[in-house]
Design a protein around this motif. Sequence first.
Motif: not given
Length: 170
Positions: A156-170
């Motif tokens: 899970r990502a918070r305040n970090y849009p680049a992480a939400t674009r990773l396949p393992e972090c959607r």
Amino acid sequence: MKRVAPLIVALVLSVLLALVAYRVAVHYATFPVADSPAAPDASPTGRPPPLTREEMESPEAPLSPEQAQAADALERARPIQAAVDAFYVAEGTWPRNLAQLGLGNPDSHAGGPVAAISVRPDGEVAVAMKPHVARGGEIRLVPTVLADGSLDWACRARNYPAATRLPECR
């Protein structure tokens, strides 16, 4: 000789201002990530355009520099995730912190885009990002106990849009 004091004060003030300007520039600088291609920004905002559906589903989709930093942060957290996993399987409880795992303190895992990595009492691994990467950005690896006693991890990502674009972090 009576007029030397104002010159010394002006010199000291200009040196202090230069040091402050240097510190601010270093604090907000973004550094290139090793092994990532330098691609020119295609959008006027300076941000890379969002990935298309085909690019997201492709296992060989190129990572933007921001995504490469997020991937680096996840890789830095993997050994701690494995330690939490092993601790839970062996003890049946969550570790309270990194020290209980014998992994030092959160700041000892800083490097690259990562400011600190910590373990929360519920077994969650929290990766705090450096301010120049994502101010207030955090990647969380959240464990879920499966019926057989093993753990399934979600990113899970918070305040970090680049992480939400990773396949393992959607």
